[in-house]
Design a protein around this motif. Structure first.
Motif, PDB file in Angstrom:
ATOM      1  N   LYS A   1       0.911  -1.108   0.037  1.00  0.00           N
ATOM      2  CA  LYS A   1      -0.018   0.066  -0.115  1.00  0.00           C
ATOM      3  C   LYS A   1       1.013   1.241  -0.026  1.00  0.00           C
ATOM      4  N   GLU A   2       2.009   1.465   1.064  1.00  0.00           N
ATOM      5  CA  GLU A   2       2.520   2.639   0.999  1.00  0.00           C
ATOM      6  C   GLU A   2       3.618   2.809  -0.179  1.00  0.00           C
ATOM      7  N   ASN A   3       4.124   1.468  -0.625  1.00  0.00           N
ATOM      8  CA  ASN A   3       5.077   1.810  -1.491  1.00  0.00           C
ATOM      9  C   ASN A   3       4.653   0.632  -2.677  1.00  0.00           C
ATOM     10  N   PRO A   4       4.173   1.031  -3.619  1.00  0.00           N
ATOM     11  CA  PRO A   4       4.048  -0.066  -4.678  1.00  0.00           C
ATOM     12  C   PRO A   4       5.008  -0.543  -5.411  1.00  0.00           C
ATOM     13  N   GLU A   5       6.139   0.415  -5.386  1.00  0.00           N
ATOM     14  CA  GLU A   5       7.176  -0.085  -6.195  1.00  0.00           C
ATOM     15  C   GLU A   5       8.074  -1.443  -5.708  1.00  0.00           C
ATOM     16  N   ILE A   6       7.758  -1.573  -4.402  1.00  0.00           N
ATOM     17  CA  ILE A   6       8.494  -2.851  -4.295  1.00  0.00           C
ATOM     18  C   ILE A   6       7.963  -3.996  -4.639  1.00  0.00           C
ATOM     19  N   LEU A   7       6.737  -3.964  -5.360  1.00  0.00           N
ATOM     20  CA  LEU A   7       6.316  -5.114  -6.166  1.00  0.00           C
ATOM     21  C   LEU A   7       7.225  -5.275  -7.318  1.00  0.00           C
ATOM     22  N   TYR A   8       7.660  -4.336  -7.901  1.00  0.00           N
ATOM     23  CA  TYR A   8       8.388  -4.390  -8.856  1.00  0.00           C
ATOM     24  C   TYR A   8       9.823  -4.914  -8.807  1.00  0.00           C
ATOM     25  N   GLU A   9      10.230  -4.166  -7.589  1.00  0.00           N
ATOM     26  CA  GLU A   9      11.727  -4.676  -7.074  1.00  0.00           C
ATOM     27  C   GLU A   9      11.580  -6.210  -6.741  1.00  0.00           C
ATOM     28  N   TYR A  10      10.693  -6.595  -6.079  1.00  0.00           N
ATOM     29  CA  TYR A  10      10.655  -7.925  -5.588  1.00  0.00           C
ATOM     30  C   TYR A  10      10.683  -8.882  -6.670  1.00  0.00           C
ATOM     31  N   SER A  11       9.889  -8.582  -7.476  1.00  0.00           N
ATOM     32  CA  SER A  11       9.532  -9.373  -8.779  1.00  0.00           C
ATOM     33  C   SER A  11      10.799  -9.348  -9.923  1.00  0.00           C
ATOM     34  N   GLY A  12      11.616  -8.419  -9.646  1.00  0.00           N
ATOM     35  CA  GLY A  12      12.749  -8.270 -10.904  1.00  0.00           C
ATOM     36  C   GLY A  12      12.319  -7.782 -11.928  1.00  0.00           C
ATOM     37  N   MET A  13      11.134  -6.860 -12.045  1.00  0.00           N
ATOM     38  CA  MET A  13      10.594  -6.382 -13.195  1.00  0.00           C
ATOM     39  C   MET A  13      10.977  -4.744 -13.275  1.00  0.00           C
ATOM     40  N   ASN A  14      11.573  -4.295 -12.200  1.00  0.00           N
ATOM     41  CA  ASN A  14      11.772  -2.898 -11.874  1.00  0.00           C
ATOM     42  C   ASN A  14      13.152  -2.749 -13.217  1.00  0.00           C
ATOM     43  N   VAL A  15      13.563  -3.789 -13.719  1.00  0.00           N
ATOM     44  CA  VAL A  15      14.593  -3.360 -14.763  1.00  0.00           C
ATOM     45  C   VAL A  15      13.729  -2.931 -15.997  1.00  0.00           C
ATOM     46  N   ILE A  16      12.829  -3.618 -16.134  1.00  0.00           N
ATOM     47  CA  ILE A  16      11.903  -3.312 -17.412  1.00  0.00           C
ATOM     48  C   ILE A  16      11.097  -2.005 -17.291  1.00  0.00           C
ATOM     49  N   ARG A  17      10.931  -1.883 -15.933  1.00  0.00           N
ATOM     50  CA  ARG A  17      10.073  -0.411 -15.639  1.00  0.00           C
ATOM     51  C   ARG A  17      10.790   0.752 -15.866  1.00  0.00           C
ATOM     52  N   THR A  18      12.149   0.635 -15.815  1.00  0.00           N
ATOM     53  CA  THR A  18      12.685   1.931 -15.829  1.00  0.00           C
ATOM     54  C   THR A  18      12.351   2.607 -17.096  1.00  0.00           C
TER      55      THR A  18
END
Lengths: 175, 344, 372
Positions: free
Chosen positions: A134-151
């Motif tokens: 809730k507070e930080n939705p970004e952790i979803l993408y960090e956790y799943s390793g998809m934050n690379v794509i979301r750059t």
């Protein structure tokens, strides 16, 4: 079929086509660049308020695909047995029953729907994680390793909403 | 050794002279020939997709590069080139491999006889119309052979359909072309264009032009007459077994070259080619041919596919009488001296 | 010559397989026996997407079955749920608030429009009319957006639950719905001009796959297929549920019984659905839409019950046997697509191969619904 009428009707069809060739409302949403504005009440990723949860297990009982498992955590005064829901998003169908039937309003839904992962295990969300979303939705993408794509390769923007003041987005603008 | 060097120098000198003075090599390789045709093919594919996208309220190709994704056809072709070639076990291997190349040659051959202006013509020929039409007629045979060589039911049905379709449109097409040849008293494209001086043949022979146009769209295998490749009935029809670069060649030859060649043929035969002739005559021909191509590509956005039964019925019931009536009218008019200049 | 063996060609009849990886069929396979271009016989082979819904339902709570049956025809989710919930409610005498009935009607009709638009898209592309395909799917998106606004998700809504609906509609829903409906009514005219009036399309569908009135009744056709053969039968009128008895609408009926009539019935039904949604939004009373506390255990009484609704593809029936426990003893779905499958065999015989897409798709066969 009368060939003259057929010819006239073909011309009529072509005129409609030509009309669309020049008045161009586009209905395409360029997804990664534009994002749809989701209405409130959209059923997406869940989040959990652990201090409200009593471990009654109604969410696990009502879950049609049995995606919710109750797991042991440290007991709290409200939750004597220390049971909290763990959601396996591999199975979740986003029916929202767990949220609907929760007697204590501990589970909620967010408008996050892009939950692609490289590793299926990353879709199993333990209760602590569900609380942090809730507070930080970004952790979803960090956790799943998809934050690379979301750059941001593209500048992200929210799309022009479908329902505009003049009508809907698909309509040609009348002069 | 000196001779070889001298020869090379002479060849290079000739080439430079040729290219700068629009000689035969320039014509074959650059302007009405290969380079121009392939650039046009890229633009056409892009335009077709973009135009269909506009009518369908979509965006169309966008990300492949260039303005509005104009490099999309090149990207597609690279993709085809890198795909695996699969030759079915049951196929007739030699025919299966050779046919795409033959089809490209056959589809592109008429370009040699097509004039862009009085002088801009690769191979001037007094029987240009006959040659071009002969090559155009040859293509359905390749489709039939492809269906046979693939040894697949779908491909075979597609080939048979192409043969049936040809039975339908071939006669109207030739009769209409005969009207043009009769009116201009020649099979030479240049003379055909010159004899349309005050009025185009599309205006003096509207019935023939209509019959030829419909037969031509059928010959191209474009919607609404893409009967041999009916995707929803027989998978992809006659080229269902082809993959990779061979598929790409078929797409170029069957979809694009035929579109280009026949549109140019129609322009020259009925729309007066480079007439009225002032300014840049090649531009006149090109613009007219481009409008015809655009119209035919536009059909894709508004029409579904017809059935083979109806098409053949229409061809024999309507197109053939139309073209024969047209021929008779032309025949009568030639005696009155209507098609000026050339007297019988 | 090894390749192209002659014996394959000399054969009088050939078998052509259509589906499940063919572009002319969904999750469905049929083997066509061809004599030249004429279809002599059809061997339908359904079952590729059998999910054993009826058996799974025996191990689920009543409330959990709603998303399960919705998944069967996800384009028509609310109608599927409506039938099931109707069966449960009538079995146990659960009362529904008046406002919820109207909301159900709206959800069902939105579902019907999305389903019919899906049909038009697929039918268009089966005749190789790509514009119809793109337009239908693009305009379907508007209705999915409306559904998302109303129910919280685009497909598989699980909106209709026993005792009411999940939640009331948002404040801005009527306004947005009106915008979409206004646009859609104008757009339907363009649909008519470019597709229904298109001579090539008429030539392909008129007089193709004619199903006579007697055959339609004898073979048990349902829904638009039945109505296109001249039978005025619609569960919404004949056995009304939700708020259909308070709403004024017509049932389009055509006498021809050919593919064109089946397409036109669906076209007119979309226009009627627009009218229904308008009326429902106008006439909707104020009040609660559900019991205060939603519980996962529905109080289902012991007994048996059969209930039916008019789904987009025809009459959909649910037969529930309950032994008074938390889970049903038996749930039987009678789906319209399966009933229309028999007609496919009847219609395709004697037609040409080129007519196959026009006939097959005009039945709006939905493979998962038939396989269940």
């Amino acid at each position: 079929m009368n060939p003259v009428k057929a010819f006239i009707d073909s011309v009529k069809s072509m005129i409609v086509g030509f009309k669309y060739l020049f008045t161009v409302p586009r209905m395409t949403l360029k997804f990664p660049e534009q994002k749809m504005v989701l209405p409130p009440g959209y059923r997406g990723q869940h989040y959990l308020e652990m201090d409200k949860c009593t471990g009654c297990s109604i969410c696990a009982m009502s879950c049609p695909p049995r995606a919710i498992t109750m797991v042991k955590r440290d007991p709290t005064p409200r939750n004597k047995r220390g049971l909290f829901p763990l959601i396996n998003f591999n199975y979740c169908i986003y029916c929202g029953y767990c949220v609907l039937f929760c007697p204590f309003d501990a589970l909620h839904e967010l408008d996050i729907h892009d939950l692609a992962v490289y590793d299926r295990d990353k879709l199993i969300h333990p209760p602590e994680f569900l609380q942090k979303v809730k507070e930080n939705p970004e952790i979803l993408y960090e956790y799943s390793g998809m934050n690379v794509i979301r750059t941001p390769r593209w500048k992200e923007e929210y799309a022009e909403p479908v329902f505009t003041r003049r009508g809907v987005k698909h309509e040609p603008i009348r002069k | 050794m000196m001779d070889v060097a001298g020869l090379i120098i002479r060849i290079v000198k000739y080439l430079i002279y040729d290219l700068t003075h629009m000689g035969p090599v320039f014509k074959a390789v650059i302007f009405p020939g290969l380079a121009f045709v392939f650039i046009l093919a890229i633009v056409l594919v892009w335009l077709e997709r973009k135009m269909a996208a506009k009518v369908q309220m979509r965006i169309g190709p966008l990300y492949a590069g260039g303005p509005e994704g104009i490099l999309q056809p090149i990207a597609d072709f690279i993709k085809f080139a890198f795909k695996e070639l699969i030759i079915p076990d049951q196929a007739d291997k030699l025919l299966f491999i050779a046919l795409p190349i033959v089809s490209l040659v056959v589809a592109m051959a008429p370009i040699a006889f097509m004039p862009y202006s009085r002088y801009m013509i690769i191979s001037p020929n007094p029987y240009g119309l006959l040659f071009a039409m002969a090559f155009v007629t040859l293509f359905p045979l390749i489709i039939l052979l492809t269906g046979w060589a693939s040894n697949s039911k779908y491909a075979f049905i597609g080939g048979i359909r192409a043969a049936y379709q040809q039975i339908g449109y071939e006669l109207p097409m030739w009769f209409s072309a005969l009207g043009v040849a009769l009116a201009s008293r020649s099979f030479d494209f240049v003379k055909i264009v010159e004899s349309q001086q005050p009025l185009w043949f599309a205006l003096t022979q509207p019935l023939g032009a209509l019959a030829f146009f419909i037969a031509m769209v059928a010959e191209m295998g474009r919607i609404p007459f893409d009967i041999p490749e009916a995707e929803q009935e027989i998978a992809a029809g006659w080229f269902v077994e082809y993959t990779g670069i061979m598929f790409g060649i078929y797409m170029v030859s069957a979809m694009l070259m035929k579109l280009y060649v026949l549109s140019l043929l129609f322009t020259v035969m009925y729309l007066g080619g480079w007439l009225p002739g002032w300014g840049l005559p090649e531009a006149w021909t090109f613009v007219k041919a481009f409008i015809v191509m655009f119209l035919i590509m536009f059909f894709r956005a508004v029409f579904p596919r017809t059935r083979i039964k109806t098409f053949v019925n229409m061809a024999w019931d309507k197109l053939l009488p139309l073209s024969i009536i047209n021929l008779l009218i032309v025949f009568a008019l030639t005696f009155t001296g209507f098609y000026g200049g050339v007297q019988p | 010559m090894e390749a192209g063996r002659l014996d394959q060609v000399v054969e009088k009849e050939i078998y052509v397989s259509v589906g499940p990886q063919h572009s002319g069929a969904g999750h469905f396979r049929m083997v066509l026996k061809l004599d030249g271009d004429i279809i002599v016989d059809v061997i339908p082979d359904p079952g590729f997407v059998h999910r054993s819904v009826e058996k799974i339902a025996e191990n689920m709570l009543y409330v959990q079955i709603v998303p399960l049956v919705e998944k069967v025809t996800h384009v028509d989710a609310s109608n599927l749920a409506m039938g099931y919930v109707r069966a449960v409610e009538e079995l146990s005498g659960i009362q529904v608030p008046e406002r919820a009935k109207y909301l159900r009607t709206i959800a069902c009709e939105l579902s019907r429009i999305t389903s019919h638009l899906y049909f038009f898209g697929i039918f268009g592309i089966f005749l190789n009319h790509s514009t119809m395909f793109m337009w239908s799917f693009g305009d379907r998106d508007l209705f999915l957006d409306l559904t998302q606004l109303l129910t919280g998700t685009r497909i598989a809504h699980s909106y209709i639950l026993a005792g009411g609906v999940r939640h009331d509609m948002p404040q801005d829903f009527p306004d947005k719905a009106m915008k979409v409906l206004d646009y859609f009514e104008r757009k339907l005219e363009d649909y008519y001009k470019i597709f229904m009036l298109n001579p090539v399309m008429i030539e392909r569908t008129r007089g193709v796959g004619v199903l006579s009135r007697e055959d339609a009744i004898r073979l048990g056709a349902t829904g638009p297929v039945l109505r296109a053969s001249g039978v005025r039968y619609d569960t919404r009128k004949d056995d009304p549920y939700a708020a259909y008895d308070k709403i004024d609408f017509e049932i389009p009926v055509y006498k021809e019984g050919d593919s064109y009539a089946r397409v036109m019935v669906r076209f007119r039904e979309m226009q009627e659905s627009v009218k229904i949604i308008r009326q429902a939004l106008r006439d909707m009373p104020e009040g609660p839409v559900r019991p205060k506390r939603m519980v996962p255990r529905w109080p289902v009484k012991k007994g048996e019950h059969y209930a039916r609704v008019e789904a987009a593809r025809g009459e959909l029936g649910y037969y529930i046997i309950s032994d008074g426990k938390a889970k049903p003893y038996r749930l039987k779905m009678s789906s319209p697509s399966f009933r229309n499958l028999l007609i496919l065999k009847h219609l395709l015989r004697g037609e040409t191969l080129a007519d196959m897409p026009a006939i097959y798709m005009s039945l709006d066969y939905w493979a998962p619904e038939a396989d269940r």
